[in-house]
Design a protein around this motif. Structure first.
Motif, PDB file in Angstrom:
ATOM      1  N   ALA A 160       0.823  -1.206   0.000  1.00  0.00           N
ATOM      2  CA  ALA A 160       0.000   0.000   0.000  1.00  0.00           C
ATOM      3  C   ALA A 160       0.860   1.260   0.000  1.00  0.00           C
ATOM      4  CB  ALA A 160      -0.943   0.004   1.199  1.00  0.00           C
ATOM      5  N   ILE A 161       2.072   1.167   0.536  1.00  0.00           N
ATOM      6  CA  ILE A 161       2.986   2.305   0.491  1.00  0.00           C
ATOM      7  C   ILE A 161       3.373   2.601  -0.954  1.00  0.00           C
ATOM      8  CG2 ILE A 161       5.355   3.008   1.065  1.00  0.00           C
ATOM      9  CD1 ILE A 161       4.951   1.598   3.762  1.00  0.00           C
ATOM     10  N   SER A 179      -3.554  -1.724  12.848  1.00  0.00           N
ATOM     11  CA  SER A 179      -3.768  -0.284  12.698  1.00  0.00           C
ATOM     12  C   SER A 179      -2.487   0.528  12.763  1.00  0.00           C
ATOM     13  CB  SER A 179      -4.736   0.211  13.774  1.00  0.00           C
ATOM     14  OG  SER A 179      -4.275  -0.149  15.070  1.00  0.00           O
ATOM     15  N   TRP A 180      -1.427  -0.041  13.344  1.00  0.00           N
ATOM     16  CA  TRP A 180      -0.168   0.694  13.461  1.00  0.00           C
ATOM     17  C   TRP A 180       0.711   0.586  12.215  1.00  0.00           C
ATOM     18  CZ3 TRP A 180       4.356  -2.027  12.842  1.00  0.00           C
ATOM     19  CH2 TRP A 180       4.264  -3.417  12.927  1.00  0.00           C
ATOM     20  N   THR A 181       0.350  -0.260  11.290  1.00  0.00           N
ATOM     21  CA  THR A 181       1.290  -0.661  10.252  1.00  0.00           C
ATOM     22  C   THR A 181       1.538   0.383   9.172  1.00  0.00           C
ATOM     23  OG1 THR A 181      -0.490  -1.775   9.045  1.00  0.00           O
ATOM     24  CG2 THR A 181       0.801  -3.103  10.583  1.00  0.00           C
ATOM     25  N   THR A 182       0.533   1.197   8.863  1.00  0.00           N
ATOM     26  CA  THR A 182       0.702   2.237   7.844  1.00  0.00           C
ATOM     27  C   THR A 182      -0.447   3.214   7.970  1.00  0.00           C
ATOM     28  OG1 THR A 182       1.168   2.628   5.484  1.00  0.00           O
ATOM     29  CG2 THR A 182      -0.518   0.980   6.013  1.00  0.00           C
ATOM     30  N   ALA A 183      -0.657   4.038   6.960  1.00  0.00           N
ATOM     31  CA  ALA A 183      -1.684   5.075   7.026  1.00  0.00           C
ATOM     32  C   ALA A 183      -3.081   4.477   7.161  1.00  0.00           C
ATOM     33  CB  ALA A 183      -1.625   5.952   5.782  1.00  0.00           C
ATOM     34  N   ARG A 184      -3.909   5.129   7.925  1.00  0.00           N
ATOM     35  CA  ARG A 184      -5.304   4.718   8.050  1.00  0.00           C
ATOM     36  C   ARG A 184      -5.962   4.817   6.676  1.00  0.00           C
ATOM     37  NH1 ARG A 184     -10.473   6.671   9.107  1.00  0.00           N
ATOM     38  NH2 ARG A 184     -11.691   5.402  10.562  1.00  0.00           N
ATOM     39  N   GLY A 185      -6.573   3.711   6.228  1.00  0.00           N
ATOM     40  CA  GLY A 185      -7.150   3.665   4.901  1.00  0.00           C
ATOM     41  C   GLY A 185      -6.283   2.928   3.900  1.00  0.00           C
ATOM     42  N   ALA A 186      -5.070   2.541   4.334  1.00  0.00           N
ATOM     43  CA  ALA A 186      -4.142   1.825   3.453  1.00  0.00           C
ATOM     44  C   ALA A 186      -3.672   0.511   4.064  1.00  0.00           C
ATOM     45  CB  ALA A 186      -2.936   2.701   3.131  1.00  0.00           C
ATOM     46  N   VAL A 187      -4.427   0.015   5.044  1.00  0.00           N
ATOM     47  CA  VAL A 187      -4.084  -1.262   5.670  1.00  0.00           C
ATOM     48  C   VAL A 187      -4.753  -2.360   4.849  1.00  0.00           C
ATOM     49  CG1 VAL A 187      -4.056  -2.574   7.815  1.00  0.00           C
ATOM     50  CG2 VAL A 187      -3.956  -0.079   7.890  1.00  0.00           C
ATOM     51  N   ILE A 188      -4.106  -2.736   3.765  1.00  0.00           N
ATOM     52  CA  ILE A 188      -4.781  -3.559   2.766  1.00  0.00           C
ATOM     53  C   ILE A 188      -4.588  -5.056   2.991  1.00  0.00           C
ATOM     54  CG2 ILE A 188      -4.713  -1.771   1.010  1.00  0.00           C
ATOM     55  CD1 ILE A 188      -2.359  -3.289  -0.293  1.00  0.00           C
ATOM     56  N   GLY A 215       2.498   6.040  -3.163  1.00  0.00           N
ATOM     57  CA  GLY A 215       3.456   6.775  -3.977  1.00  0.00           C
ATOM     58  C   GLY A 215       2.925   7.029  -5.380  1.00  0.00           C
ATOM     59  N   ILE A 216       2.257   6.027  -5.946  1.00  0.00           N
ATOM     60  CA  ILE A 216       1.652   6.180  -7.273  1.00  0.00           C
ATOM     61  C   ILE A 216       0.597   7.274  -7.260  1.00  0.00           C
ATOM     62  CG2 ILE A 216       0.129   5.042  -8.940  1.00  0.00           C
ATOM     63  CD1 ILE A 216       1.671   2.436  -8.335  1.00  0.00           C
ATOM     64  N   VAL A 217      -0.272   7.273  -6.259  1.00  0.00           N
ATOM     65  CA  VAL A 217      -1.327   8.278  -6.170  1.00  0.00           C
ATOM     66  C   VAL A 217      -0.729   9.668  -6.015  1.00  0.00           C
ATOM     67  CG1 VAL A 217      -3.255   9.102  -4.772  1.00  0.00           C
ATOM     68  CG2 VAL A 217      -3.058   6.672  -5.305  1.00  0.00           C
ATOM     69  N   LEU A 218       0.301   9.800  -5.199  1.00  0.00           N
ATOM     70  CA  LEU A 218       0.959  11.100  -5.036  1.00  0.00           C
ATOM     71  C   LEU A 218       1.462  11.625  -6.381  1.00  0.00           C
ATOM     72  CD1 LEU A 218       2.192  13.443  -3.439  1.00  0.00           C
ATOM     73  CD2 LEU A 218       4.171  11.956  -2.950  1.00  0.00           C
ATOM     74  N   LEU A 219       2.120  10.776  -7.140  1.00  0.00           N
ATOM     75  CA  LEU A 219       2.656  11.196  -8.433  1.00  0.00           C
ATOM     76  C   LEU A 219       1.534  11.529  -9.421  1.00  0.00           C
ATOM     77  CD1 LEU A 219       5.582   8.649  -8.623  1.00  0.00           C
ATOM     78  CD2 LEU A 219       5.813  11.140  -8.487  1.00  0.00           C
ATOM     79  N   GLN A 220       0.432  10.816  -9.354  1.00  0.00           N
ATOM     80  CA  GLN A 220      -0.719  11.149 -10.199  1.00  0.00           C
ATOM     81  C   GLN A 220      -1.247  12.543  -9.859  1.00  0.00           C
ATOM     82  OE1 GLN A 220      -3.418   7.954  -9.337  1.00  0.00           O
ATOM     83  NE2 GLN A 220      -2.625   6.610 -10.944  1.00  0.00           N
ATOM     84  N   LEU A 221      -1.398  12.827  -8.575  1.00  0.00           N
ATOM     85  CA  LEU A 221      -1.911  14.130  -8.145  1.00  0.00           C
ATOM     86  C   LEU A 221      -0.959  15.253  -8.532  1.00  0.00           C
ATOM     87  CD1 LEU A 221      -3.278  13.097  -4.630  1.00  0.00           C
ATOM     88  CD2 LEU A 221      -4.631  13.668  -6.655  1.00  0.00           C
TER      89      LEU A 221
END
Length: 402
Positions: free
Chosen positions: A103-104, A265-274, A108-114
């Motif tokens: 998910a990280i 829940s601690w593993t990465t951003a909330r909403g990206a714990v896939i 990164g892909i979404v950031l570059l798209q934005l």
């Protein structure tokens, strides 16, 4: 509980799984209605080599299970499930597990798209989006995605580790997680070094929500999972995971115990714990490794956002933390670039996985493993991936390969 510490050769971001008991539901291959099931037993060729390696390493490492999928030019070479999810329950390719650092890469892909859409700039200070974040005026979006912010990694903080080990079912909030690195001085002036920190991606996820005006789970679905047909990859805000489930066990807290239901829940951003399955993981490897969702310029930035040459021990940051990034082996924007391979390799409490793509051979390898009582430490999925890579692409040694 001791989460594996991320390093360039074995980036252990996060991988856990949690669910009710396994139930019978359709197990689809990524991007189609075709089930994610084992391919026919191979008689020879590349499929036989890959399966033999997976079987041998499973035995040598005492693994409970191995899920593996190999594709070439997008075509299936091998899909297999070996061992057991639980006693008497065979491991199957369509079983789901948590995919941590995958998910990280997607963030990164979404950031570059934005950025391509001019909704943000990579060098925007974090304060534009999250003014109350630690060092928000000094840290940029690029620094979060490339892990060059200088923020400490909370999974190495003794106080955090003690709290996590004492209560593996605890739900963590982003503010609670970021408070740990905020209590420490930066390792270096932001942008001048490299050191992995889970906090970077907790903050990046929150920033992506602000930039887009969309909850992160919906944003990833709209821009990554949906377009790629990853129908079995999804976020969960609870320890739940869709069945059928690949169960995990570990002895990290002492006794050998089930870790499937530990809270991620601690593993990465909330909403990206896939969560995902092995067919989706291979499809993700293909898409990430070819830059399918990015413009050519954005893909080049993903593979090197300025990290090459950074890192290395200093007076303020030990070499075990500030790892040296070279052209051959470096961290990109959420992804590892290693000897021509583009990959990520999450590992956590009885689980391990890797998604890897070699553009030179158009070869994708996805592996997930669960530990047995006597399995040694380390990312065992990476071990299998390395050996398969050596057998199928001998001119392109994988990270840690020979």
């Amino acid at each position: 509980m001791r989460p594996s510490r991320p390093v360039l050769l074995l980036l252990a971001a996060t991988i856990v799984a949690a669910s009710p008991a396994t139930a019978a539901v359709p197990e689809r291959a990524a991007g189609s209605a075709r089930p994610c099931v084992s391919s026919p037993p191979p008689r020879g060729g590349e499929a036989r080599k890959a399966l033999d390696i997976a079987q041998r390493v499973k035995s040598e490492q005492g693994l409970n299970s191995v899920l593996v999928r190999v594709t070439k030019d997008g075509d299936e070479v091998l899909t297999a499930g070996l061992g057991q999810s639980m006693t008497g329950v065979p491991a199957r390719p369509g079983m789901h597990f948590r995919a941590g650092s995958v998910a990280i890469v997607h963030m990164g892909i979404v950031l570059l798209q934005l950025v391509d859409e001019k909704k943000a700039r990579l060098d925007d200070p974090l304060s534009r989006w999250l003014p109350d974040a630690p060092h928000a005026d000094e840290i940029t979006l690029r620094m979060l995605g490339s892990s060059t912010s200088g923020l400490h990694d909370y999974v190495t903080d003794p106080k955090f580790l003690a709290a996590l080990e004492a209560a593996p079912f605890r739900h963590w909030t982003p503010d609670e997680l970021v408070a740990y690195p905020a209590a420490h001085p930066l390792w270096y002036e932001p942008g001048t070094g490299w050191s992995y920190s889970h906090a970077n991606f907790v903050l990046l996820g929150a920033a992506l929500e602000k930039i887009s005006g969309t909850p992160l789970d919906e944003l990833l679905q709209q821009r990554v999972m949906g377009p790629l047909g990853l129908a079995d990859t999804r976020n969960s805000f609870t320890p739940e995971i869709q069945p059928p489930v690949l169960h995990a066990f570990t002895k990290e807290r002492g006794p050998y115990e089930e870790s499937t239901f530990w809270n991620p829940s601690w593993t990465t951003a909330r909403g990206a714990v896939i969560t995902t399955h092995i067919c989706d993981l291979a499809r993700s490897a293909e898409a990430v490794g070819t830059g399918e969702l990015l413009s050519p310029a954005a893909f080049r930035t993903q593979l090197d956002p300025g990290t090459v040459g950074l890192g290395g021990g200093t007076k303020t940051c030990p070499a075990t933390v500030c790892l040296k990034n070279t052209a051959a082996e470096h961290f990109g924007l959420g992804v590892l670039v290693m000897n021509g391979w583009i990959l990520t390799n999450p590992s956590f409490s009885g689980y391990a996985a890797v998604q890897a793509y070699l553009p030179a051979e158009r070869l994708a390898i996805a592996v997930a493993t669960t530990k047995g009582k006597d399995t040694p430490d380390g990312n065992t999925a990476q071990t299998i991936m390395n050996e398969i890579a050596e057998a199928l692409a001998p001119g392109h040694p994988a990270p840690g390969g020979h």
